[in-house]
Design an enzyme around this catalytic site. Sequence first.
Site, short mmCIF file in Angstrom:
data_model
loop_
_atom_site.label_atom_id
_atom_site.label_comp_id
_atom_site.label_asym_id
_atom_site.label_seq_id
_atom_site.Cartn_x
_atom_site.Cartn_y
_atom_site.Cartn_z
N PRO A 46 30.48 -4.43 -28.38
CA PRO A 46 28.96 -3.82 -27.90
C PRO A 46 28.45 -3.12 -29.19
CG PRO A 46 31.27 -2.61 -27.45
CD PRO A 46 31.47 -3.90 -27.93
N CYS A 47 28.00 -3.53 -30.06
CA CYS A 47 27.02 -2.86 -31.00
C CYS A 47 25.90 -2.31 -30.37
CB CYS A 47 26.49 -3.77 -32.19
SG CYS A 47 25.63 -5.19 -31.69
N HIS A 48 25.43 -2.65 -29.12
CA HIS A 48 24.16 -1.81 -28.57
C HIS A 48 24.53 -0.47 -28.13
CE1 HIS A 48 26.79 -3.79 -25.26
NE2 HIS A 48 26.37 -2.86 -24.55
#
Length: 274
Positions: free
Chosen positions: A240-242
Site C-alpha cells: 500500500p504505497c498509496h
Amino acid sequence: MTDYQRIAAALDFLRTNFQAQPSLEEVAAQAHWSPFHFQRKFQEWAGVSPKKFLQYLSLDHAKGLLRQQASVAEAAYATGLSGTGRLHHLFVTLEAMTPGEYRHGGAALAISYSFGESPFGTYLAASTAQGLCKLTFAENEAEALAELRAEWPNAALTAAERPSHVLLSRFFARTFSPTERLHLHLKGTPFQLKIWESLLRIPEGQLRTYSHVAAAAESHAAVRAAGTAIGANPVAYLIPCHRVIRGTGELGQYRWGATRKAALLGWEAAQTVA
C-alpha cells in the site's frame, strides 16, 4: 575520523574483499567501531545492514559471471560462497528467480497474466508459480502488457488466470477470507524489499509520511531513497504505497495518479468506518 570516513572505509573494504565473505567483526574493524555500534551506524548510512550489503555485492558479481555463461557452481565459488545452495538462496531472496533462470535471461520463468476490474478501474495481474509479481492499474491494456514484458523480457508470458488472480478479484470485492493468503513474488534491491515490507505494516485506513516509512525500515537518513523505492513498487494496492503522504499533509505523488490515490484512501476510510 568522521562518521562518513569510517563508513566509507568499511564500504571500500566490502567492495574489495566481498569474495572472502568477511565477518561483521572484520568489517567493523575497518571503521574502528565495535560490531554493535558499526551495525547501527552502517544501517543509518547505507539503508541496509552490512550483511545485506555484502549479499547484494555477491549477487551483483554472480550475475555478471552468469551473464558471461559461467555455470551456477562456477559463479557460486568465484563469488566466495560455500556452494550453489547459498547462491540459489541469494537469487530467490533478492532477485525473485533462480540462478539458472537468470543465466538464461528468465527464459525458464513462466508468467501468467490477466486483466480484471476493480472499484478503481481495470488492472493487470501477473503471477509466477511462486506468487503475484505485478499488479498495476491499466489505463491502456496494451501499454500495461508492454511494461510487463519490459520488466521480464525473456520470461514466457501467457494470458491465463491463476488462482491468485481469482483471490485478487475477491479481495477487491471484499469477499476475501482472513484465512486466505496472496503470495508475492518480488524482485528488487535489499533496500527496496525492506521499504516494501514496511509498507505492508501500515494498517488499512491509516497514513504514514515518507520519513515514518524510512524510520520503520531503520533508514532514518534515507527519506529520499525511501521515496524512490516507494515509487518503484510493482504491486499496486496490496503493497500500500498509496497510504504514504508528505510530511505537510499533502497526498503527494502516486504512480497510478493522484486522483486514484485519493479514491483509494477514501474507499479504505469508508470500509474501516463501516
